[in-house]
Design a protein around this motif. Structure first.
Motif, PDB file in Angstrom:
ATOM      1  N   LYS A  11       0.834  -1.206   0.000  1.00  0.00           N
ATOM      2  CA  LYS A  11       0.000   0.000   0.000  1.00  0.00           C
ATOM      3  C   LYS A  11       0.867   1.254   0.000  1.00  0.00           C
ATOM      4  CE  LYS A  11      -3.886  -2.147   2.356  1.00  0.00           C
ATOM      5  NZ  LYS A  11      -4.669  -2.250   3.588  1.00  0.00           N
ATOM      6  N   HIS A  12       1.975   1.201   0.741  1.00  0.00           N
ATOM      7  CA  HIS A  12       2.883   2.359   0.812  1.00  0.00           C
ATOM      8  C   HIS A  12       3.451   2.684  -0.575  1.00  0.00           C
ATOM      9  CE1 HIS A  12       5.925   5.109   2.284  1.00  0.00           C
ATOM     10  NE2 HIS A  12       6.813   4.427   1.603  1.00  0.00           N
ATOM     11  N   ASP A  13       3.990   1.666  -1.264  1.00  0.00           N
ATOM     12  CA  ASP A  13       4.530   1.901  -2.607  1.00  0.00           C
ATOM     13  C   ASP A  13       3.431   2.377  -3.551  1.00  0.00           C
ATOM     14  OD1 ASP A  13       7.153   1.278  -1.943  1.00  0.00           O
ATOM     15  OD2 ASP A  13       7.145  -0.678  -2.934  1.00  0.00           O
ATOM     16  N   LEU A  14       2.245   1.776  -3.456  1.00  0.00           N
ATOM     17  CA  LEU A  14       1.140   2.175  -4.324  1.00  0.00           C
ATOM     18  C   LEU A  14       0.815   3.658  -4.166  1.00  0.00           C
ATOM     19  CD1 LEU A  14      -1.142   1.479  -6.336  1.00  0.00           C
ATOM     20  CD2 LEU A  14      -2.573   0.982  -4.345  1.00  0.00           C
ATOM     21  N   GLN A  15       0.737   4.134  -2.936  1.00  0.00           N
ATOM     22  CA  GLN A  15       0.416   5.546  -2.699  1.00  0.00           C
ATOM     23  C   GLN A  15       1.463   6.461  -3.324  1.00  0.00           C
ATOM     24  OE1 GLN A  15       0.073   5.430   1.577  1.00  0.00           O
ATOM     25  NE2 GLN A  15      -2.141   5.114   1.501  1.00  0.00           N
ATOM     26  N   ARG A  16       2.741   6.140  -3.144  1.00  0.00           N
ATOM     27  CA  ARG A  16       3.799   6.973  -3.720  1.00  0.00           C
ATOM     28  C   ARG A  16       3.792   6.903  -5.249  1.00  0.00           C
ATOM     29  NH1 ARG A  16       9.598   7.171  -1.485  1.00  0.00           N
ATOM     30  NH2 ARG A  16       9.562   8.949  -2.889  1.00  0.00           N
ATOM     31  N   ARG A  40      -3.396  -4.150 -12.214  1.00  0.00           N
ATOM     32  CA  ARG A  40      -3.526  -5.602 -12.100  1.00  0.00           C
ATOM     33  C   ARG A  40      -2.855  -6.163 -10.846  1.00  0.00           C
ATOM     34  NH1 ARG A  40       0.220  -9.126 -13.746  1.00  0.00           N
ATOM     35  NH2 ARG A  40       2.223  -8.335 -14.444  1.00  0.00           N
ATOM     36  N   ALA A  41      -2.261  -5.301 -10.045  1.00  0.00           N
ATOM     37  CA  ALA A  41      -1.518  -5.739  -8.863  1.00  0.00           C
ATOM     38  C   ALA A  41      -2.426  -6.145  -7.712  1.00  0.00           C
ATOM     39  CB  ALA A  41      -0.595  -4.617  -8.394  1.00  0.00           C
ATOM     40  N   ARG A  42      -1.928  -7.078  -6.919  1.00  0.00           N
ATOM     41  CA  ARG A  42      -2.555  -7.400  -5.638  1.00  0.00           C
ATOM     42  C   ARG A  42      -1.891  -6.483  -4.622  1.00  0.00           C
ATOM     43  NH1 ARG A  42      -1.396 -11.458  -1.536  1.00  0.00           N
ATOM     44  NH2 ARG A  42       0.203 -12.319  -2.910  1.00  0.00           N
ATOM     45  N   ILE A  43      -2.688  -5.684  -3.917  1.00  0.00           N
ATOM     46  CA  ILE A  43      -2.184  -4.692  -2.977  1.00  0.00           C
ATOM     47  C   ILE A  43      -2.265  -5.261  -1.565  1.00  0.00           C
ATOM     48  CG2 ILE A  43      -2.383  -2.308  -2.173  1.00  0.00           C
ATOM     49  CD1 ILE A  43      -1.793  -2.679  -5.242  1.00  0.00           C
ATOM     50  N   VAL A  44      -1.157  -5.165  -0.829  1.00  0.00           N
ATOM     51  CA  VAL A  44      -1.101  -5.703   0.530  1.00  0.00           C
ATOM     52  C   VAL A  44      -0.439  -4.688   1.456  1.00  0.00           C
ATOM     53  CG1 VAL A  44      -0.977  -8.103  -0.275  1.00  0.00           C
ATOM     54  CG2 VAL A  44       1.139  -6.850   0.197  1.00  0.00           C
ATOM     55  N   ALA A  45      -0.654  -4.883   2.751  1.00  0.00           N
ATOM     56  CA  ALA A  45       0.053  -4.071   3.743  1.00  0.00           C
ATOM     57  C   ALA A  45       1.541  -4.425   3.681  1.00  0.00           C
ATOM     58  CB  ALA A  45      -0.497  -4.348   5.138  1.00  0.00           C
ATOM     59  N   GLN A  46       2.386  -3.488   4.048  1.00  0.00           N
ATOM     60  CA  GLN A  46       3.837  -3.723   4.037  1.00  0.00           C
ATOM     61  C   GLN A  46       4.192  -4.997   4.806  1.00  0.00           C
ATOM     62  OE1 GLN A  46       5.935  -1.541   2.355  1.00  0.00           O
ATOM     63  NE2 GLN A  46       7.683  -2.863   2.761  1.00  0.00           N
TER      64      GLN A  46
END
Length: 128
Positions: A11-16, A40-46
């Protein structure tokens, strides 16, 4: 059409990355490629990110299968790139292809219109 491998992004990388994309000019092909990958990515917590996944600022060793050439570079944001020898921007064709891949994964890639295949052979997480 080949089947694309699963990608996992924190999620952190996605936001940036989304913030970075908002600043790009309309029609930028590398930004569009990155947007496609994020979609297409699966988003997960760090804390849930599996080991061996390419994240921002990780070092990744990858091979161009057709040529056998092996590279090891840090995947970074464009403004953090120090030099071409050590760093690769996520806003390049191969950089946007690497984000979220796991060790052993392969993905089709194109360089100067030539279809190629990239395989991730090792991922070294960013320094704490």
């Amino acid at each position: 059409m080949s089947i694309l491998p699963e990608i996992v992004i924190s999620k952190h990388d996605l936001q940036r990355l989304e913030t970075l994309l908002e600043k790009q000019k309309a029609g930028d092909e590398y930004a569009a490629k990155l947007e496609d990958e994020l979609a297409r990515a699966r988003i997960v917590a760090q804390s849930e990110l599996p080991e061996g996944v390419v994240t921002m600022n990780s070092r990744v060793r990858f091979e161009i299968i057709e040529s056998g050439k092996v590279f090891e570079k840090r995947l970074c944001y464009p403004e953090e790139r120090v030099n071409d020898h050590d760093d690769i921007s996520v806003l390049t064709a191969v950089g946007s292809s690497l984000i979220g891949l796991s060790e052993g994964a392969t993905i089709p890639w194109s360089h100067n219109g030539k279809p190629l295949t990239v395989r991730v052979t090792a991922v070294f997480p960013p320094a704490a």
